[in-house]
Design a protein around this motif. Structure first.
Motif, PDB file in Angstrom:
ATOM      1  N   TRP A  16      -3.880  18.106   2.469  1.00 45.36           N
ATOM      2  CA  TRP A  16      -4.935  18.249   3.711  1.00 45.36           C
ATOM      3  C   TRP A  16      -4.438  17.265   4.723  1.00 45.36           C
ATOM      4  CZ3 TRP A  16      -6.407  22.838   4.432  1.00 45.36           C
ATOM      5  CH2 TRP A  16      -7.341  23.108   5.454  1.00 45.36           C
ATOM      6  N   GLU A  17      -5.297  17.289   5.940  1.00 48.61           N
ATOM      7  CA  GLU A  17      -4.825  16.402   6.919  1.00 48.61           C
ATOM      8  C   GLU A  17      -5.619  15.095   6.733  1.00 48.61           C
ATOM      9  OE1 GLU A  17      -7.731  15.867   8.761  1.00 48.61           O
ATOM     10  OE2 GLU A  17      -8.921  17.729   8.050  1.00 48.61           O
ATOM     11  N   THR A  18      -6.430  15.196   5.856  1.00 49.29           N
ATOM     12  CA  THR A  18      -7.563  13.861   5.568  1.00 49.29           C
ATOM     13  C   THR A  18      -6.839  12.611   6.026  1.00 49.29           C
ATOM     14  OG1 THR A  18      -8.433  15.226   3.873  1.00 49.29           O
ATOM     15  CG2 THR A  18      -9.123  12.927   4.052  1.00 49.29           C
ATOM     16  N   SER A  19      -5.766  12.355   5.166  1.00 47.99           N
ATOM     17  CA  SER A  19      -5.079  11.024   5.245  1.00 47.99           C
ATOM     18  C   SER A  19      -4.379  10.766   6.687  1.00 47.99           C
ATOM     19  CB  SER A  19      -3.907  10.653   4.257  1.00 47.99           C
ATOM     20  OG  SER A  19      -4.586  10.717   2.724  1.00 47.99           O
ATOM     21  N   LEU A  20      -3.967  11.746   7.141  1.00 46.54           N
ATOM     22  CA  LEU A  20      -3.196  11.875   8.427  1.00 46.54           C
ATOM     23  C   LEU A  20      -4.139  11.216   9.577  1.00 46.54           C
ATOM     24  CD1 LEU A  20      -0.881  12.331  10.622  1.00 46.54           C
ATOM     25  CD2 LEU A  20      -1.381  14.637  10.187  1.00 46.54           C
ATOM     26  N   SER A  21      -5.512  12.242   9.191  1.00 46.88           N
ATOM     27  CA  SER A  21      -6.446  12.026  10.521  1.00 46.88           C
ATOM     28  C   SER A  21      -7.278  10.774  10.196  1.00 46.88           C
ATOM     29  CB  SER A  21      -7.433  13.091  10.481  1.00 46.88           C
ATOM     30  OG  SER A  21      -7.069  14.286  10.464  1.00 46.88           O
ATOM     31  N   THR A  22      -7.398  10.095   8.996  1.00 47.81           N
ATOM     32  CA  THR A  22      -7.847   8.874   8.906  1.00 47.81           C
ATOM     33  C   THR A  22      -7.045   7.607   9.285  1.00 47.81           C
ATOM     34  OG1 THR A  22      -9.215   9.670   6.741  1.00 47.81           O
ATOM     35  CG2 THR A  22      -8.700   7.350   7.273  1.00 47.81           C
ATOM     36  N   GLY A  23      -5.973   7.832   9.081  1.00 48.82           N
ATOM     37  CA  GLY A  23      -4.889   6.646   9.872  1.00 48.82           C
ATOM     38  C   GLY A  23      -4.936   6.952  11.220  1.00 48.82           C
TER      39      GLY A  23
ATOM     40  N   PHE B 125       7.473  15.322  -0.003  1.00 46.69           N
ATOM     41  CA  PHE B 125       7.696  15.237   1.577  1.00 46.69           C
ATOM     42  C   PHE B 125       6.337  14.894   2.043  1.00 46.69           C
ATOM     43  CE2 PHE B 125       8.222  16.138   5.887  1.00 46.69           C
ATOM     44  CZ  PHE B 125       8.986  15.338   6.413  1.00 46.69           C
ATOM     45  N   VAL B 126       5.519  16.032   1.756  1.00 47.58           N
ATOM     46  CA  VAL B 126       4.519  16.088   2.675  1.00 47.58           C
ATOM     47  C   VAL B 126       3.307  14.954   2.210  1.00 47.58           C
ATOM     48  CG1 VAL B 126       2.085  17.301   2.865  1.00 47.58           C
ATOM     49  CG2 VAL B 126       4.507  18.599   3.214  1.00 47.58           C
ATOM     50  N   LEU B 127       3.440  14.740   0.701  1.00 47.26           N
ATOM     51  CA  LEU B 127       2.503  13.629   0.197  1.00 47.26           C
ATOM     52  C   LEU B 127       3.139  12.323   0.429  1.00 47.26           C
ATOM     53  CD1 LEU B 127       1.749  14.963  -3.371  1.00 47.26           C
ATOM     54  CD2 LEU B 127       0.286  14.974  -1.432  1.00 47.26           C
ATOM     55  N   THR B 128       4.268  12.066   0.810  1.00 51.45           N
ATOM     56  CA  THR B 128       4.903  10.809   1.301  1.00 51.45           C
ATOM     57  C   THR B 128       4.408  10.600   2.870  1.00 51.45           C
ATOM     58  OG1 THR B 128       6.774  11.101  -0.214  1.00 51.45           O
ATOM     59  CG2 THR B 128       6.918   9.667   1.640  1.00 51.45           C
ATOM     60  N   VAL B 129       4.544  11.544   3.639  1.00 46.74           N
ATOM     61  CA  VAL B 129       3.905  11.392   4.912  1.00 46.74           C
ATOM     62  C   VAL B 129       2.485  10.873   4.965  1.00 46.74           C
ATOM     63  CG1 VAL B 129       3.665  12.568   7.289  1.00 46.74           C
ATOM     64  CG2 VAL B 129       5.749  12.916   5.879  1.00 46.74           C
ATOM     65  N   ASP B 130       1.608  11.782   3.969  1.00 49.02           N
ATOM     66  CA  ASP B 130       0.279  11.379   3.909  1.00 49.02           C
ATOM     67  C   ASP B 130       0.286  10.004   3.575  1.00 49.02           C
ATOM     68  OD1 ASP B 130      -0.431  13.976   4.565  1.00 49.02           O
ATOM     69  OD2 ASP B 130      -0.865  14.800   2.465  1.00 49.02           O
ATOM     70  N   SER B 131       0.907   9.500   2.649  1.00 48.94           N
ATOM     71  CA  SER B 131       0.943   8.017   2.215  1.00 48.94           C
ATOM     72  C   SER B 131       1.169   7.174   3.192  1.00 48.94           C
ATOM     73  CB  SER B 131       1.732   7.836   0.816  1.00 48.94           C
ATOM     74  OG  SER B 131       1.022   8.687  -0.212  1.00 48.94           O
TER      75      SER B 131
ATOM     76  N   GLY C  51       0.949  -1.101  -0.045  1.00 48.84           N
ATOM     77  CA  GLY C  51      -0.059  -0.033  -0.183  1.00 48.84           C
ATOM     78  C   GLY C  51       0.895   1.376  -0.083  1.00 48.84           C
ATOM     79  N   PHE C  52       1.880   1.242   0.918  1.00 47.89           N
ATOM     80  CA  PHE C  52       2.776   2.311   0.782  1.00 47.89           C
ATOM     81  C   PHE C  52       3.544   2.830  -0.354  1.00 47.89           C
ATOM     82  CE2 PHE C  52       6.959   4.442   2.506  1.00 47.89           C
ATOM     83  CZ  PHE C  52       6.207   5.738   2.509  1.00 47.89           C
ATOM     84  N   ALA C  53       4.190   1.618  -1.090  1.00 48.88           N
ATOM     85  CA  ALA C  53       4.815   1.549  -2.120  1.00 48.88           C
ATOM     86  C   ALA C  53       3.766   2.292  -3.294  1.00 48.88           C
ATOM     87  CB  ALA C  53       5.740   0.221  -2.456  1.00 48.88           C
ATOM     88  N   LEU C  54       2.744   1.664  -3.266  1.00 48.42           N
ATOM     89  CA  LEU C  54       1.813   1.882  -4.370  1.00 48.42           C
ATOM     90  C   LEU C  54       1.405   3.373  -4.199  1.00 48.42           C
ATOM     91  CD1 LEU C  54      -0.122   1.171  -6.756  1.00 48.42           C
ATOM     92  CD2 LEU C  54      -1.686   0.878  -5.068  1.00 48.42           C
ATOM     93  N   ARG C  55       1.403   4.009  -3.197  1.00 44.45           N
ATOM     94  CA  ARG C  55       1.076   5.276  -2.919  1.00 44.45           C
ATOM     95  C   ARG C  55       2.366   6.534  -3.508  1.00 44.45           C
ATOM     96  NH1 ARG C  55      -2.298   2.387  -0.116  1.00 44.45           N
ATOM     97  NH2 ARG C  55      -4.321   3.296   0.679  1.00 44.45           N
ATOM     98  N   VAL C  56       3.194   5.890  -3.010  1.00 47.36           N
ATOM     99  CA  VAL C  56       4.546   6.463  -3.346  1.00 47.36           C
ATOM    100  C   VAL C  56       4.837   6.820  -5.119  1.00 47.36           C
ATOM    101  CG1 VAL C  56       7.285   7.100  -3.124  1.00 47.36           C
ATOM    102  CG2 VAL C  56       5.569   6.483  -1.064  1.00 47.36           C
ATOM    103  N   ALA C  57       4.483   5.620  -5.579  1.00 46.39           N
ATOM    104  CA  ALA C  57       4.656   5.346  -7.022  1.00 46.39           C
ATOM    105  C   ALA C  57       3.570   6.442  -7.508  1.00 46.39           C
ATOM    106  CB  ALA C  57       4.491   3.917  -7.502  1.00 46.39           C
ATOM    107  N   CYS C  58       2.426   6.449  -7.080  1.00 47.81           N
ATOM    108  CA  CYS C  58       1.518   7.135  -7.622  1.00 47.81           C
ATOM    109  C   CYS C  58       1.913   8.758  -7.678  1.00 47.81           C
ATOM    110  CB  CYS C  58       0.245   7.102  -7.067  1.00 47.81           C
ATOM    111  SG  CYS C  58      -0.629   5.506  -7.606  1.00 47.81           S
ATOM    112  N   ILE C  59       2.592   9.070  -6.571  1.00 51.02           N
ATOM    113  CA  ILE C  59       2.915  10.532  -6.427  1.00 51.02           C
ATOM    114  C   ILE C  59       4.328  10.576  -7.345  1.00 51.02           C
ATOM    115  CG2 ILE C  59       4.083  12.199  -5.065  1.00 51.02           C
ATOM    116  CD1 ILE C  59       2.884  10.418  -2.660  1.00 51.02           C
TER     117      ILE C  59
END
Length: 483
Positions: free
Chosen positions: A203-210, A140-146, A59-67
């Protein structure tokens, strides 16, 4: 003494005996299969509620690859990069430039509590390390979100394993120890709708959801769902973590704190009914102390900046006022305040200060609602439908893509709500906790404003309940005919 049977009677007797034997064999076979299924259910219960590590990493690798492949870190520069974090990005820039936690819009407006601090501080860290509004900071921000989006997958696994697999619910013919958990976690890891906010939404959406997903895991652990309940000091650590995690959630997305009282009450309810007062009081008090300790720096800062108590954020009145304007028709578009610093509305906001401005707008909104409550009620109903069925979207020249987006959004809501109804009807362990979250979390959005991303914290539960719904289906039974 043997008896003599005529030839015909003997053949008929043997035929009847043969039929009886076949029927008995079939009956024995059915019973064996049921017993085997029961034994399989007992022996294949999950020994651990931990998800396979591969689910998180995929899941993490897929998200970073999409970015990286989709270049989603390249932010449009309109309105001076406002799309990079919106108000959170502006506050982060103000922090890095030495102006403090202030100026959430384009102009100078002074101290702010427009947003809780965690996500603006994350963006400020990115700006400090990689430069203000740079592509590297965005990556960096999107990677933390991911990272936090992918971390929700193990939480989804444990929620499903504790509520369903530990009790042999919706197993069907699976030989896996935790089929509902595996399907749910993999769905969250790779389904495009689950990763969309992590890969392109600042936005904080992914951070808050996790974080929110893990508060539910802690609630299930404290209740002992799917395992032997633990008491005493073994639970104290869990209660402390429960309070800490809820504090971090509140400092990320203050709207989610509406679920805290229901989650805490759900945990202690069995002991409360049995009048175990010591067990009821000690854990929640410990969690409350940890929660207050985490919130206190924000409260102290707000007291010093505004000379009044601000619990989480100071913009409710301004948001409510905008939602009651007839021109918005239940769905305010864009930022709450004008982007041009010379606009009279923004000048008034800067002159009065955020807290006073928001208080004034709140009073104006309440007066408008009291004078004519019908539009407010109609708009609240509209926002209810928007939240679950379809969010209005700017018109585009891609009609088929828009149709697909609407179908996907409403389909997920439908499967989640149907799965919840089935779980409540069958009294699945943990279903009541899920029901409270579905009931409470959307309430602020029904009353004020709504966006598609506001549903995202509930989507881990929607994934679990959707899988449960489809795994609860059974093939149509066919009668066996004995020849």
């Amino acid at each position: 003494m043997s008896r003599f049977h005529p030839r015909g009677e003997g053949l008929a007797g043997r035929a009847r005996a043969s039929c009886d034997t076949k029927a008995g064999q079939l009956d024995w076979k059915r019973r064996s299969q049921r017993l085997s299924s029961l034994v399989s259910t007992v022996t294949t219960k999950p020994k651990s509620f931990r998800a396979p590590r591969s689910i998180f990493w995929v899941g993490f690798a897929l998200r970073v690859a999409c970015i990286a492949i989709g270049h989603t870190y390249r932010v449009r520069v309109i309105n001076d990069h406002f799309n990079f974090g919106f108000e959170a990005g502006r506050i982060a820039r103000s922090l890095v430039e030495g102006h403090g936690y202030s100026n959430p819009f384009n102009g100078v407006s002074g101290p702010t509590a427009w947003l809780p601090p965690i996500y603006p501080l994350l963006i400020a860290l990115a700006f400090k390390l990689f430069g203000v509004y740079t592509n590297a900071a965005a990556f960096f921000v999107l990677t933390v979100d991911s990272l936090f989006s992918a971390l929700a997958a193990p939480a989804v696994y444990e929620i499903a394993a504790r509520c369903f697999d530990a009790n042999g619910i919706a197993r069907r013919a699976s030989t896996k120890a935790a089929p509902v958990a595996l399907w749910s976690a993999w769905l969250w890891a790779i389904y495009p709708a689950a990763l969309q906010y992590a890969v392109h939404w600042f936005w904080e959406t992914s951070l808050s959801t996790g974080l929110f997903a893990w508060t539910l895991v802690l609630a299930l652990r404290l209740r002992g769902t799917g395992e032997e309940e633990r008491d005493g000091t073994a639970q104290h650590g869990r209660w402390a973590a429960f309070g800490a995690l809820w504090g971090i959630v509140t400092l990320s997305n203050a709207s989610l704190v509406i679920g805290l009282p229901a989650a805490g009450l759900w945990v202690i309810w069995p002991k409360l009914k049995m009048m175990r007062w010591q067990q009821v009081v000690v854990g929640p008090v410990l969690a409350g102390l940890v929660f207050v300790a985490l919130m206190s720096p924000w409260w102290v800062r707000n007291e010093r900046a505004f000379h009044t108590f601000v619990a989480t954020r100071a913009n409710l009145g301004a948001e409510l006022y905008e939602s009651t304007l007839p021109s918005h028709d239940a769905f305010p578009w864009g930022a709450t305040l004008p982007m041009w610093p010379g606009d009279p509305k923004f000048k008034l906001y800067a002159q009065m200060g955020e807290v006073n401005y928001s208080a004034m707008r709140k009073q104006q909104a309440i007066e408008r609602i009291r004078a004519n409550p019908k539009p407010f009620l109609q708009h609240s109903l509209d926002r209810f439908l928007f939240f679950w069925i379809n969010i209005p979207h700017p018109p585009e020249n891609r009609p088929m893509q828009e149709v697909g987006r609407r179908l996907n959004y409403s389909f997920l809501s439908l499967t989640g709500l149907m799965g919840l109804a089935l779980a409540l009807w069958r009294r699945v362990p943990g279903a009541a906790l899920m029901g409270w979250m579905f009931l409470l979390l959307p309430l602020p959005y029904y009353l004020v404003t709504v966006q598609a991303r506001f549903r995202h914290p509930l989507e881990p539960l929607i994934a679990v309940l959707g899988v449960y719904l489809f795994r609860s289906t059974e093939p149509r039974k066919t009668s066996e005919v004995v020849a």
